[in-house]
Write an enzyme that holds these catalytic residues in place. Structure first.
Site, PDB file in Angstrom:
ATOM      1  N   GLN A  43       0.832  -1.199   0.000  1.00 43.90           N
ATOM      2  CA  GLN A  43       0.000   0.000   0.000  1.00 43.90           C
ATOM      3  C   GLN A  43       0.868   1.250   0.000  1.00 43.90           C
ATOM      4  OE1 GLN A  43      -2.052   0.740   3.685  1.00 43.90           O
ATOM      5  NE2 GLN A  43      -3.741   1.786   2.680  1.00 43.90           N
ATOM      6  N   GLY A  44       0.873   1.985  -1.083  1.00 49.73           N
ATOM      7  CA  GLY A  44       1.666   3.210  -1.181  1.00 49.73           C
ATOM      8  C   GLY A  44       0.813   4.442  -0.980  1.00 49.73           C
TER       9      GLY A  44
ATOM     10  N   SER B 196       1.106   6.529   2.420  1.00 48.13           N
ATOM     11  CA  SER B 196       1.851   7.488   3.245  1.00 48.13           C
ATOM     12  C   SER B 196       3.133   7.944   2.575  1.00 48.13           C
ATOM     13  CB  SER B 196       2.215   6.852   4.587  1.00 48.13           C
ATOM     14  OG  SER B 196       1.087   6.306   5.195  1.00 48.13           O
TER      15      SER B 196
ATOM     16  N   SER C 134       4.425  -1.310   4.013  1.00 49.06           N
ATOM     17  CA  SER C 134       4.632  -2.669   4.513  1.00 49.06           C
ATOM     18  C   SER C 134       4.812  -3.626   3.347  1.00 49.06           C
ATOM     19  CB  SER C 134       3.443  -3.123   5.362  1.00 49.06           C
ATOM     20  OG  SER C 134       3.259  -2.248   6.443  1.00 49.06           O
TER      21      SER C 134
ATOM     22  N   GLU D 266      -9.634  -1.406   4.940  1.00 45.19           N
ATOM     23  CA  GLU D 266      -8.483  -1.645   5.812  1.00 45.19           C
ATOM     24  C   GLU D 266      -8.875  -1.489   7.274  1.00 45.19           C
ATOM     25  OE1 GLU D 266      -5.165   1.001   5.218  1.00 45.19           O
ATOM     26  OE2 GLU D 266      -3.932  -0.034   6.705  1.00 45.19           O
TER      27      GLU D 266
HETATM   28  C1  LIG Z   1       3.792  -0.715  11.217  1.00 43.63           C
HETATM   29  C2  LIG Z   1       3.281   0.277  10.234  1.00 43.63           C
HETATM   30  C3  LIG Z   1       2.911  -0.129   8.982  1.00 43.63           C
HETATM   31  C4  LIG Z   1       2.467   0.788   8.046  1.00 43.63           C
HETATM   32  N1  LIG Z   1       2.158   0.353   6.792  1.00 43.63           N
HETATM   33  C5  LIG Z   1       1.792   1.244   5.859  1.00 43.63           C
HETATM   34  C6  LIG Z   1       1.565   0.837   4.518  1.00 43.63           C
HETATM   35  O1  LIG Z   1       1.691  -0.333   4.188  1.00 43.63           O
HETATM   36  N2  LIG Z   1       1.246   1.765   3.604  1.00 43.63           N
HETATM   37  C7  LIG Z   1       1.094   3.090   3.924  1.00 43.63           C
HETATM   38  O2  LIG Z   1       0.776   3.857   3.054  1.00 43.63           O
HETATM   39  N3  LIG Z   1       1.312   3.509   5.184  1.00 43.63           N
HETATM   40  C8  LIG Z   1       1.659   2.626   6.154  1.00 43.63           C
HETATM   41  N4  LIG Z   1       1.894   3.046   7.442  1.00 43.63           N
HETATM   42  C9  LIG Z   1       1.886   4.481   7.704  1.00 43.63           C
HETATM   43  C10 LIG Z   1       0.731   4.968   8.565  1.00 43.63           C
HETATM   44  O3  LIG Z   1      -0.439   5.030   7.849  1.00 43.63           O
HETATM   45  C11 LIG Z   1       1.180   6.330   9.098  1.00 43.63           C
HETATM   46  O4  LIG Z   1       2.256   6.107   9.976  1.00 43.63           O
HETATM   47  C12 LIG Z   1       0.090   7.035   9.855  1.00 43.63           C
HETATM   48  O5  LIG Z   1      -0.936   7.423   9.011  1.00 43.63           O
HETATM   49  C13 LIG Z   1       0.622   8.249  10.607  1.00 43.63           C
HETATM   50  O6  LIG Z   1       1.370   9.079   9.777  1.00 43.63           O
HETATM   51  P1  LIG Z   1       2.822   9.556  10.189  1.00 43.63           P
HETATM   52  O7  LIG Z   1       3.614   8.374  10.542  1.00 43.63           O
HETATM   53  O8  LIG Z   1       3.319  10.453   9.160  1.00 43.63           O
HETATM   54  O9  LIG Z   1       2.606  10.360  11.532  1.00 43.63           O
HETATM   55  P2  LIG Z   1       2.069  11.835  11.645  1.00 43.63           P
HETATM   56  O10 LIG Z   1       0.891  12.010  10.783  1.00 43.63           O
HETATM   57  O11 LIG Z   1       3.190  12.775  11.504  1.00 43.63           O
HETATM   58  O12 LIG Z   1       1.565  11.832  13.141  1.00 43.63           O
HETATM   59  C14 LIG Z   1       2.393  12.087  14.243  1.00 43.63           C
HETATM   60  C15 LIG Z   1       1.495  12.279  15.435  1.00 43.63           C
HETATM   61  O13 LIG Z   1       0.673  13.409  15.212  1.00 43.63           O
HETATM   62  C16 LIG Z   1      -0.671  13.076  15.405  1.00 43.63           C
HETATM   63  N5  LIG Z   1      -1.528  13.880  14.551  1.00 43.63           N
HETATM   64  C17 LIG Z   1      -1.377  14.159  13.238  1.00 43.63           C
HETATM   65  N6  LIG Z   1      -2.395  14.896  12.804  1.00 43.63           N
HETATM   66  C18 LIG Z   1      -3.216  15.095  13.850  1.00 43.63           C
HETATM   67  C19 LIG Z   1      -4.451  15.772  14.058  1.00 43.63           C
HETATM   68  N7  LIG Z   1      -5.062  16.388  13.055  1.00 43.63           N
HETATM   69  N8  LIG Z   1      -5.006  15.766  15.271  1.00 43.63           N
HETATM   70  C20 LIG Z   1      -4.400  15.104  16.294  1.00 43.63           C
HETATM   71  N9  LIG Z   1      -3.246  14.448  16.177  1.00 43.63           N
HETATM   72  C21 LIG Z   1      -2.657  14.443  14.974  1.00 43.63           C
HETATM   73  C22 LIG Z   1      -0.747  11.617  15.073  1.00 43.63           C
HETATM   74  O14 LIG Z   1      -1.882  11.003  15.665  1.00 43.63           O
HETATM   75  C23 LIG Z   1       0.559  11.111  15.644  1.00 43.63           C
HETATM   76  O15 LIG Z   1       0.407  10.886  17.017  1.00 43.63           O
HETATM   77  C24 LIG Z   1       2.345   2.148   8.391  1.00 43.63           C
HETATM   78  C25 LIG Z   1       2.707   2.556   9.666  1.00 43.63           C
HETATM   79  C26 LIG Z   1       3.176   1.646  10.587  1.00 43.63           C
HETATM   80  C27 LIG Z   1       3.560   2.125  11.948  1.00 43.63           C
END
Ligand SMILES: Cc1cc2nc3c(=O)[nH]c(=O)nc-3n(C[C@H](O)[C@H](O)[C@H](O)COP(=O)(O)OP(=O)(O)OC[C@H]3O[C@@H](n4cnc5c(N)ncnc54)[C@H](O)[C@@H]3O)c2cc1C
Lengths: 383, 314
Positions: free
Chosen positions: A125-126, A128, A160, A243
């Site tokens: 899944q691309g 993020s 992932s 999902e």
């Molecule tokens: C194990 C794992 C597998 C993953 N697999 C995939 C995958 O296969 N494909 C894919 O596309 N993505 C994947 N992801 C990515 C995942 O979807 C993102 O990590 C997630 O959406 C959070 O984005 P970020 O990591 O950029 O954190 P950020 O968005 O930067 O968030 C950081 C913190 O800020 C908080 N935050 C952000 N915006 C707000 C708001 N508006 N209000 C309150 N709090 C807020 C968040 O809750 C978090 O606590 C995976 C992540 C993990 C950990």
């Protein structure tokens, strides 16, 4: 309202149980994606050959065409039999395939769906990006249209299974200068195409299961766009609803076994004599019961109306946090042995560390709470 | 009454922080430079409260707790805890690092933390602490098997461990409640530092990281999570100061106050460690980023001189 299953459903349950009893592999699934891929593919093929893959997928594409209730029964028996996590097949089976069923063209469905079910094609899944996690609409990866091709540049992260995948659900900006939710498309990207570089990333539990993906003039046919150019946001939302919704039923069912194992472990090592632990376990058992009730309610809603309803995000939030409470209890019951955890170990500590993903991946707990507040309770939107 | 550090203490605290930042960065916790222990020794850190006759600085526990909280913030070696206690309470000074054994029932084997380059090990017992040698090999009294004391990793990527048999030749403290409380106090100070580290890392990231065109710390969900981390750290730190003073005064309720400090510090370190990962989102779950380091350290610290319920209810 009733909690009984029909004779046919009960019969189906017995069939599932018998087959699983005879076929669940004895060996453990390897943890690192690169080691697990062969295992995952072989197991998925086995499920397909025996008719257990795509239970509620249309028969035209290799599914069984059965009801969602039967799908749930299968998953319940699957967890009860301690069958392996579907691992690398998660994306294809749980949300890539369902997204295609809902949005894709005949050709796309005919080509991809059977391959997903047979475990021949691994999907990732691309969505993020480094700058677009919670804020998915901030996506910058772009696809320039050149003749009948899309030329892709940019990067994705946290993908992932990217390093073992064949195809990707790729959300990208196909309209130059477009903002936010507009001008995005959802495309099927060939992970073996020239110009793709994958850098695996190690987790704090020691596995390399996700990766960063770079696109340097990657060319894919324009016909790989799903649901029409510029409709990417809508298609992506359907992916996320799969999902966050049905994709997690298996996890939810697993929790009902985990709590029983925890109670047995606490009895065995005497820690249940500690009132605080006994109280916690009692609470967890009640919560796990509620998860099943919530899941049944949600499934009944789907059967009745054809849609899961906004409560799906409530279940998702509740079970992800409950899962973490269960994992914390499991490491608490280990006592001092948690100190021995080392990278590569496959034990309760690894589950606990990997479990932090439950409130991050697929939309963080904070974002889920926003969704519940706004869509379920009608609170003002904060973003 | 004055629960704020004086100028001298503040200077000491600041100097420690500055030194740690340069020589013992948290991000590099799993790969400490050779000779780090010698530098810690040269600064007198394992002998802050040791008598002058033993080459110690004979400072009070309040100052020591302040300094150890800073050291804890950088995930300093666990052996500093046991060395400081050993150097304070025994007449004969110890040469080099004293490792720390977790309490077990006789006849062992003992789990020894930070055994690398240490010749002796300190063990907490009910009412006393005991120090004995680390042998190269030992007989497991339960399994009757010979073991080599090999080093293995722990969940805390900055700390190694080994296993060893229960030794009978040892020195131990008698008729003094303070040595065990001293260890508990210092472990609490480390945990306070650990809770601080997680809080600061989270707050820094919440200021820096942008989503939806603003720093994520703008969102109350995140801001409040960081605030809760600050509250936990402040409660634990205040109680740590109080407990250190109680120990300095040899107060009748010192045991309670030190236990309370340890309980709050452990809880703060664990809860802040977890929250820090959530604040970081995806990157918080990676091995590359440092967010997991304080959490893993917190899981180790909770087994070092844990606060007994009896001590808290007594
Ligand atoms: C194990 C794992 C597998 C993953 N697999 C995939 C995958 O296969 N494909 C894919 O596309 N993505 C994947 N992801 C990515 C995942 O979807 C993102 O990590 C997630 O959406 C959070 O984005 P970020 O990591 O950029 O954190 P950020 O968005 O930067 O968030 C950081 C913190 O800020 C908080 N935050 C952000 N915006 C707000 C708001 N508006 N209000 C309150 N709090 C807020 C968040 O809750 C978090 O606590 C995976 C992540 C993990 C950990």
């Amino acid at each position: 309202m009733d909690i009984g299953f029909s004779p046919e459903e009960t019969h189906f349950r017995e069939e599932c149980r018998d087959w699983l009893h005879a076929h669940v592999p004895a060996e453990k699934r390897p943890l690192d994606a690169a080691d697990a891929i062969g295992f995952d593919k072989a197991w998925q093929r086995r499920l397909f050959d025996a008719g257990w893959a795509g239970i509620n997928w249309p028969t035209d594409y290799g599914g069984r065409g059965l009801s969602i209730v039967q799908q749930v029964i299968w998953l319940e028996e699957y967890a009860a039999a301690h069958a392996p996590w579907i691992g690398a097949n998660f994306v294809g089976v749980n949300h890539g395939g369902p997204t295609l069923i809902l949005n894709a063209s005949e050709e796309q469905k005919a080509y991809h769906l059977p391959r997903i079910l047979k475990g021949e094609a691994i999907w990732c899944q691309g969505f993020s990006e480094p700058g677009a996690g919670s804020d998915l609409a901030g996506i910058k990866t772009r696809g320039r249209i050149e003749g009948d091709e899309l030329v892709i540049n940019g990067s994705k992260i946290w993908t992932s299974f990217a390093h073992v995948a064949d195809w990707q659900e790729l959300v990208l900006r196909t309209e130059e200068g477009s903002l936010r939710h507009k001008g995005l498309s959802w495309a099927i990207c060939d992970m073996h195409a020239p110009g793709i570089t994958v850098r695996p990333i190690r987790k704090m539990s020691g596995q390399t299961e996700f990766a960063e993906v770079f696109y340097d003039d990657v060319r894919i046919p324009l016909t790989n766009v799903v649901g029409g150019l510029g409709n990417g946001w809508k298609v992506a939302m359907s992916t996320l609803s799969f999902e966050r919704g049905t994709g997690f039923i298996a996890d939810q069912v697993k929790q009902s076994h985990e709590i029983e194992e925890l109670i047995a472990a606490a009895r065995a090592n005497g820690m249940i004599k500690d009132d605080r632990i006994a109280g916690h376990l009692a609470q967890l058992r009640a919560e796990v019961a509620a998860v099943r009730a919530m899941t049944y309610r949600n499934i009944s809603e789907v059967v009745r109306t054809g849609q899961p309803g906004p409560e799906a995000s409530v279940i998702r939030l509740f079970t992800s946090e409950l899962g973490q409470r269960l994992e914390r209890m499991a490491v608490l019951l280990m006592g001092e042995a948690i100190i021995d955890f080392a990278y590569g170990d496959d034990d309760a500590v690894g589950d606990y560390l990997r479990g932090f993903a439950a409130t991050i991946a697929g939309g963080t707990a904070q974002i889920q709470r926003d969704i519940i507040g706004e869509r379920l309770l009608g609170l003002p939107k904060s973003r | 009454m004055d629960l704020t550090p004086n100028d001298e203490q503040i200077a000491f605290q600041t100097a420690t922080t500055d030194w740690c930042r340069e020589h013992m960065a948290l991000e590099a916790a799993r790969d400490r430079p050779d000779g780090l222990w010698d530098q810690l020794e040269a600064m007198g850190l394992p002998r802050l409260t040791a008598p002058e006759a033993n080459g110690g600085l004979a400072l009070d526990h309040a100052t020591e707790a302040l300094v150890f909280a800073e050291l804890g913030r950088f995930l300093a070696p666990i052996g500093l805890l046991s060395s400081a206690v050993a150097n304070r309470w025994f007449a004969e000074p110890f040469d080099g690092k004293v490792a720390l054994a977790l309490t077990v029932e006789e006849p062992g084997p003992l789990r020894v933390l930070d055994p690398v380059d240490s010749a002796a090990v300190l063990l907490l017992q009910p009412g006393s602490v005991r120090v004995f040698d680390i042998p190269d090999r030992f007989l497991n009294q339960m399994t009757r098997q010979q073991h080599v004391t090999a080093h293995r990793p722990t969940i805390d990527l900055s700390t190694m461990q080994s296993e060893q048999g229960w030794a009978t030749t040892a020195v131990w403290t008698e008729d003094d409640v303070r040595p065990p409380l001293h260890l508990q106090l210092l472990a609490a100070a480390y945990a306070v530092g650990c809770a601080d580290a997680a809080r600061d890392m989270a707050a820094d990231y919440a200021r820096l990281r942008e989503q939806f065109d603003r720093p994520i710390g703008w969102f109350q969900a995140l801001k409040h999570m960081c605030s809760d981390m600050a509250v936990r750290a402040a409660a634990a730190r205040s109680q740590l100061y109080y407990a250190a003073c109680a120990l300095d005064e040899n107060a009748a309720d010192a045991a309670f106050h030190v236990a309370a400090a340890k309980r709050l510090a452990d809880q703060g370190a664990l809860d802040n460690g977890r929250a820090n990962i959530q604040v970081h989102g995806g990157i918080g779950m990676t091995d590359e980023a440092a967010a997991h380091l304080p959490l893993k350290r917190a899981h180790l610290l909770q087994f070092i001189a844990p606060a007994a319920r009896e001590a808290l209810l007594a």
